[in-house]
Scaffold this motif. Structure first.
Motif, PDB file in Angstrom:
ATOM      1  N   VAL A 159     -86.656 -75.546 -19.683  1.00 36.69           N
ATOM      2  CA  VAL A 159     -86.738 -75.471 -18.450  1.00 36.69           C
ATOM      3  C   VAL A 159     -86.669 -73.780 -18.055  1.00 36.69           C
ATOM      4  N   LEU A 160     -86.112 -73.066 -18.842  1.00 35.93           N
ATOM      5  CA  LEU A 160     -85.777 -71.705 -18.573  1.00 35.93           C
ATOM      6  C   LEU A 160     -87.363 -70.858 -19.244  1.00 35.93           C
ATOM      7  N   ASN A 161     -88.040 -71.432 -20.221  1.00 38.06           N
ATOM      8  CA  ASN A 161     -89.236 -71.106 -20.709  1.00 38.06           C
ATOM      9  C   ASN A 161     -90.256 -71.386 -19.594  1.00 38.06           C
ATOM     10  N   LEU A 162     -90.277 -72.735 -18.957  1.00 34.69           N
ATOM     11  CA  LEU A 162     -91.100 -72.896 -18.039  1.00 34.69           C
ATOM     12  C   LEU A 162     -91.316 -72.256 -16.852  1.00 34.69           C
ATOM     13  N   LEU A 163     -89.777 -72.593 -16.047  1.00 38.98           N
ATOM     14  CA  LEU A 163     -89.548 -71.913 -14.745  1.00 38.98           C
ATOM     15  C   LEU A 163     -89.022 -70.533 -14.633  1.00 38.98           C
ATOM     16  N   GLY A 164     -88.580 -69.937 -15.560  1.00 34.07           N
ATOM     17  CA  GLY A 164     -87.832 -68.527 -15.446  1.00 34.07           C
ATOM     18  C   GLY A 164     -86.254 -68.824 -15.346  1.00 34.07           C
ATOM     19  N   GLU A 165     -85.829 -67.659 -14.875  1.00 35.74           N
ATOM     20  CA  GLU A 165     -84.478 -67.851 -14.638  1.00 35.74           C
ATOM     21  C   GLU A 165     -84.172 -68.273 -13.251  1.00 35.74           C
ATOM     22  N   PRO A 166     -83.168 -69.117 -13.087  1.00 40.25           N
ATOM     23  CA  PRO A 166     -82.918 -69.825 -11.721  1.00 40.25           C
ATOM     24  C   PRO A 166     -82.371 -68.923 -10.639  1.00 40.25           C
ATOM     25  N   THR A 167     -82.551 -69.226  -9.537  1.00 41.41           N
ATOM     26  CA  THR A 167     -81.961 -68.272  -8.416  1.00 41.41           C
ATOM     27  C   THR A 167     -80.393 -68.369  -8.450  1.00 41.41           C
ATOM     28  N   ARG A 168     -79.869 -69.418  -8.883  1.00 39.91           N
ATOM     29  CA  ARG A 168     -78.363 -69.391  -9.137  1.00 39.91           C
ATOM     30  C   ARG A 168     -78.218 -70.730 -10.010  1.00 39.91           C
ATOM     31  N   THR A 169     -77.082 -70.867 -10.538  1.00 38.31           N
ATOM     32  CA  THR A 169     -76.426 -71.973 -11.321  1.00 38.31           C
ATOM     33  C   THR A 169     -74.943 -72.330 -11.003  1.00 38.31           C
ATOM     34  N   ASP A 170     -74.687 -73.867 -11.205  1.00 37.86           N
ATOM     35  CA  ASP A 170     -73.455 -74.199 -10.954  1.00 37.86           C
ATOM     36  C   ASP A 170     -73.199 -75.379 -11.908  1.00 37.86           C
ATOM     37  N   LYS A 171     -72.353 -75.248 -12.918  1.00 39.51           N
ATOM     38  CA  LYS A 171     -72.096 -76.295 -13.665  1.00 39.51           C
ATOM     39  C   LYS A 171     -73.260 -76.996 -14.149  1.00 39.51           C
ATOM     40  N   ASN A 172     -73.396 -78.124 -13.957  1.00 36.65           N
ATOM     41  CA  ASN A 172     -74.545 -78.885 -14.446  1.00 36.65           C
ATOM     42  C   ASN A 172     -75.891 -78.729 -13.714  1.00 36.65           C
ATOM     43  N   TYR A 173     -76.088 -77.804 -12.922  1.00 39.05           N
ATOM     44  CA  TYR A 173     -77.212 -77.559 -11.950  1.00 39.05           C
ATOM     45  C   TYR A 173     -77.875 -76.297 -11.904  1.00 39.05           C
ATOM     46  N   MET A 174     -79.165 -76.303 -11.922  1.00 34.33           N
ATOM     47  CA  MET A 174     -80.077 -75.114 -11.905  1.00 34.33           C
ATOM     48  C   MET A 174     -80.806 -75.173 -10.565  1.00 34.33           C
ATOM     49  N   PHE A 175     -80.586 -74.098  -9.801  1.00 34.30           N
ATOM     50  CA  PHE A 175     -81.272 -73.968  -8.224  1.00 34.30           C
ATOM     51  C   PHE A 175     -82.233 -73.007  -8.312  1.00 34.30           C
ATOM     52  N   TYR A 176     -83.513 -73.143  -8.144  1.00 33.20           N
ATOM     53  CA  TYR A 176     -84.615 -72.404  -8.082  1.00 33.20           C
ATOM     54  C   TYR A 176     -85.013 -72.180  -6.342  1.00 33.20           C
ATOM     55  N   GLU A 177     -85.013 -71.184  -5.770  1.00 35.27           N
ATOM     56  CA  GLU A 177     -85.432 -70.952  -4.521  1.00 35.27           C
ATOM     57  C   GLU A 177     -86.835 -71.075  -4.372  1.00 35.27           C
ATOM     58  N   VAL A 178     -87.439 -71.996  -3.597  1.00 38.09           N
ATOM     59  CA  VAL A 178     -88.719 -72.104  -3.376  1.00 38.09           C
ATOM     60  C   VAL A 178     -89.164 -71.282  -2.012  1.00 38.09           C
ATOM     61  N   ASN A 179     -88.538 -71.336  -0.887  1.00 31.80           N
ATOM     62  CA  ASN A 179     -88.862 -70.280   0.214  1.00 31.80           C
ATOM     63  C   ASN A 179     -87.561 -70.128   1.107  1.00 31.80           C
ATOM     64  N   ARG A 180     -87.613 -69.305   2.164  1.00 30.82           N
ATOM     65  CA  ARG A 180     -86.493 -69.013   3.127  1.00 30.82           C
ATOM     66  C   ARG A 180     -87.019 -68.277   4.246  1.00 30.82           C
ATOM     67  N   ASP A 181     -86.828 -68.976   5.348  1.00 30.73           N
ATOM     68  CA  ASP A 181     -87.151 -68.400   6.545  1.00 30.73           C
ATOM     69  C   ASP A 181     -85.961 -67.942   7.056  1.00 30.73           C
ATOM     70  N   LYS A 182     -86.124 -66.347   7.355  1.00 30.11           N
ATOM     71  CA  LYS A 182     -85.031 -65.271   7.653  1.00 30.11           C
ATOM     72  C   LYS A 182     -85.441 -64.779   8.969  1.00 30.11           C
ATOM     73  N   ILE A 183     -84.215 -64.323   9.742  1.00 32.56           N
ATOM     74  CA  ILE A 183     -84.287 -63.414  10.993  1.00 32.56           C
ATOM     75  C   ILE A 183     -83.237 -62.457  10.515  1.00 32.56           C
ATOM     76  N   GLU A 184     -83.632 -61.141  10.203  1.00 33.10           N
ATOM     77  CA  GLU A 184     -82.518 -60.411   9.864  1.00 33.10           C
ATOM     78  C   GLU A 184     -81.833 -60.697   8.587  1.00 33.10           C
ATOM     79  N   PHE A 185     -80.687 -60.707   8.757  1.00 28.88           N
ATOM     80  CA  PHE A 185     -79.798 -61.222   7.638  1.00 28.88           C
ATOM     81  C   PHE A 185     -79.481 -62.472   7.628  1.00 28.88           C
ATOM     82  N   PHE A 186     -80.183 -63.500   8.600  1.00 29.34           N
ATOM     83  CA  PHE A 186     -79.519 -64.945   8.959  1.00 29.34           C
ATOM     84  C   PHE A 186     -80.828 -65.626   8.296  1.00 29.34           C
TER      85      PHE A 186
END
Length: 124
Positions: A73-100
């Motif tokens: 997975v790391l070879n295919l997708l690169g480093e995840p945005t974050r990890t937690d125990k048995n999970y990997m999270f890859y940010e796809v997109n984010r809609d923000k206003i300023e810091f929110f």
């Protein structure tokens, strides 16, 4: 009188809500989506990943991830945005206003005790 004001405010708030449906009904899937490409998936411009949203459906529907080991997975997708125990999270997109953050979409991979992808989820 108070009821009229409440109804008027409710109607205005409903009308002000954004409709997420495509404005152009003739827009085809091929115009908005592209096939999965590992190099493009890893591309980052500032804080954004410009190609991930367009590739997400192809990646999930192709079932390329199910059964892969973490190293694959790391070879295919690169480093995840974050990890937690048995999970990997890859940010796809984010809609923000300023810091929110208003809305975020994340690819979530759940790993088995044998460190193989057992579930592919989309959050958001």
């Amino acid at each position: 009188m108070k009821i009229k004001i409440v109804v008027l405010l409710l109607c205005m708030s409903v009308l002000a809500c954004k409709n997420d449906n495509h404005e152009n009904a003739s827009e085809t899937k091929s115009e908005t989506e592209i096939g999965f490409d590992s190099a493009k998936w890893k591309t980052r411009q500032g804080q954004e990943f410009p190609y991930r949203a367009q590739m997400l459906d192809d990646l999930v529907q192709s079932k390329k991830l199910k059964g892969l080991k973490k190293s694959e997975v790391l070879n295919l997708l690169g480093e995840p945005t974050r990890t937690d125990k048995n999970y990997m999270f890859y940010e796809v997109n984010r809609d923000k206003i300023e810091f929110f953050t208003l809305r975020a979409k994340t690819l979530v991979l759940r790993f088995s005790p044998e460190d193989m992808v057992e579930a592919v989820l989309i959050h958001g």
